[in-house]
Design an enzyme around this catalytic site. Structure first.
Site, PDB file in Angstrom:
ATOM      1  CE1 TYR A 142     -15.540  26.055  73.195  1.00  0.00           C
ATOM      2  CE2 TYR A 142     -14.336  24.257  74.022  1.00  0.00           C
ATOM      3  CZ  TYR A 142     -14.436  25.737  73.649  1.00  0.00           C
ATOM      4  OH  TYR A 142     -13.123  26.193  74.182  1.00  0.00           O
ATOM      5  CE  LYS A 189     -19.839  41.268  68.375  1.00  0.00           C
ATOM      6  NZ  LYS A 189     -19.015  42.448  68.679  1.00  0.00           N
ATOM      7  CG  ASP A 221     -16.954  43.659  71.256  1.00  0.00           C
ATOM      8  OD1 ASP A 221     -17.977  43.522  71.948  1.00  0.00           O
ATOM      9  OD2 ASP A 221     -17.027  44.429  70.206  1.00  0.00           O
ATOM     10  CG  ASP A 245     -11.759  28.331  75.846  1.00  0.00           C
ATOM     11  OD1 ASP A 245     -11.302  27.867  77.100  1.00  0.00           O
ATOM     12  OD2 ASP A 245     -11.369  28.499  74.897  1.00  0.00           O
TER      13      ASP A 245
HETATM   14  C1  IPM Z   1     -10.282  24.995  79.185  1.00  0.00           C
HETATM   15  C2  IPM Z   1      -9.472  24.375  77.877  1.00  0.00           C
HETATM   16  C3  IPM Z   1     -10.320  23.455  76.906  1.00  0.00           C
HETATM   17  C4  IPM Z   1     -11.666  24.323  76.462  1.00  0.00           C
HETATM   18  C5  IPM Z   1      -9.488  22.685  75.714  1.00  0.00           C
HETATM   19  C6  IPM Z   1      -8.075  22.373  76.393  1.00  0.00           C
HETATM   20  C7  IPM Z   1     -10.514  21.851  74.934  1.00  0.00           C
HETATM   21  O1  IPM Z   1      -9.149  25.653  77.051  1.00  0.00           O
HETATM   22  O2  IPM Z   1     -10.755  24.109  79.803  1.00  0.00           O
HETATM   23  O3  IPM Z   1     -10.608  26.109  79.306  1.00  0.00           O
HETATM   24  O4  IPM Z   1     -11.534  24.955  75.637  1.00  0.00           O
HETATM   25  O5  IPM Z   1     -12.403  23.973  77.138  1.00  0.00           O
HETATM   26 MG    MG Z   2      -9.567  27.529  78.061  1.00  0.00          MG
END
Ligand code: IPM
Ligand code: MG
Length: 364
Positions: A142, A189, A221, A245
């Site tokens: 990210y 992974k 996975d 996520d």
């Molecule tokens: C979450 C969301 C966010 C992320 C997005 C909206 C940027 O999916 O909080 O899980 O990927 O962290």
């Molecule tokens: Mg999310």
């Protein structure tokens, strides 16, 4: 206790549900003798409309200067065509990084009163479903280097983790496991990724400090598959930003209670960031249809983690449980068309649901 809370209602149903969260907090304040002082700031689509920026500097400053931050939801189709750096979601990343909240706690809990909504076969969840996902929130792919080549026909995103980044979040995993079933699973992974191999190395080097915790490892996975095959095997999962996520969406969906789930994002010091797991549901915004319970339960996490008020947090959770026991439902947790029809006036809107929780708090 006097608590300074910054609220970010955000977009879509955000304002509807944050309002109910604050009302529940005020009921707690009245009952237990605490004062909650709110400062509302803009982030997400509404901030883009007002200032051109998804996370105005003043908003982040207000968050950092408060004791805790309560966020509703950000985003919506209106802003979906904006370029990456200008999208509402950028506000979330900015808040996470700016507040240094590296550990995202996402409990996936099935409420027994709502077990009919669980999409898994009853025999798979006969012992309930209660998993805590600890997602690393301020590192990994990210936040890694990304870009395109000059021709624009090749692109890259980079996954990078340092030992301290892994250590601090895995520590939260161990500590959380100690308060629960004492099982911690590192999801990675490691058969492919060097970062994952470092995660394993770090977790191995730390486990001696928590000898009571049973530590295991699983490839992501397989974990995605095991979550639907036998979710009961998991207690606490700790994992990277992106895997967390994905798995937290899956985990929340298998509870059948997505409108009920809370989350907390914590750092070493400074305010925590609290938000319901669900999104901004723009189609029902402002219509008194949204379920405020996830936000109200998020306020329980806020009380517990940011202020150490566990009695007060328990009171919110008990009140919500009582309201569910009595059969009150918002549309999202009302079941089939036949179930809805049978509910009659126990099918309620956002504000009424808030009123019911407040009454239950007062009656405890
Ligand atoms: C979450 C969301 C966010 C992320 C997005 C909206 C940027 O999916 O909080 O899980 O990927 O962290
Ligand atoms: Mg999310």
């Amino acid at each position: 206790m006097n608590c300074k809370i910054t609220t970010i209602p955000g977009d879509g149903i955000g304002p509807d549900i944050v309002r109910e969260g604050c009302r529940a907090l005020d009921a707690i304040g009245k009952k237990f003798g605490h004062g909650f002082e709110y400062t509302e700031v803009k982030a997400g689509g509404c901030a883009i409309d007002a200032t051109g920026e998804p996370l105005p500097k003043e908003s982040l400053e207000a968050c950092v200067a408060s004791d805790a931050v309560l966020l509703g939801a950000v985003g919506g189709p209106k802003w979906d065509t904006l370029p990456g750096a200008k999208r509402p979601e950028k506000a979330l990343l900015g808040l996470r990084a700016g507040m240094k909240v590296y550990a995202n706690l996402r409990p996936a809990l099935m409420f027994p009163q709502l077990s009919a909504a669980c999409p898994l076969k009853p025999e798979i969840v006969k012992d309930g479903l209660d998993i805590l996902i600890v997602r690393e929130l301020t590192g990994g792919i990210y936040f890694g280097d990304r870009g395109r080549n000059a021709a624009g026909d090749a692109a890259w995103d980079t996954e990078a983790y340092s030992r301290p980044e892994i250590e601090r979040v895995v520590k939260i995993g161990f500590e959380s496991a100690m308060k629960r079933q004492k099982r911690l699973c590192v999801v990675d992974k490691a058969n492919i990724l060097e970062t994952s191999r470092l995660w394993r190395e770090v977790a191995e080097s730390m486990k001696g400090k928590w000898p009571e915790v049973e530590l295991s490892y699983m490839y992501v996975d397989n974990a995605a598959m095991q979550l639907v095959r036998n979710p009961g095997q998991f207690d606490v999962i700790v994992t990277s930003n992106m895997f967390g996520d994905i798995l937290s969406d899956e985990a929340s969906q298998i509870t059948g209670s997505i409108g009920m789930l809370a989350s907390a994002s914590l750092g070493d010091s400074g305010p925590g960031l609290y938000e319901p797991i669900h999104g901004s549901a723009p189609d029902i915004a402002g219509k008194d249809l949204a379920n405020p319970l996830a936000t109200i339960l998020t306020c329980a996490m806020l009380l517990r983690f940011s202020f150490g008020l566990s009695r007060e947090a328990d009171a919110i959770e008990k009140a919500v449980s009582k309201v569910l026991d009595a059969g009150w439902r918002t549309g999202d947790i009302a079941g089939s068309a036949a179930d809805r029809a049978a509910l009659g006036d126990r099918l309620v809107g956002t504000r009424k649901m808030g009123d019911l929780v407040i009454a239950a708090i007062e009656a405890l």
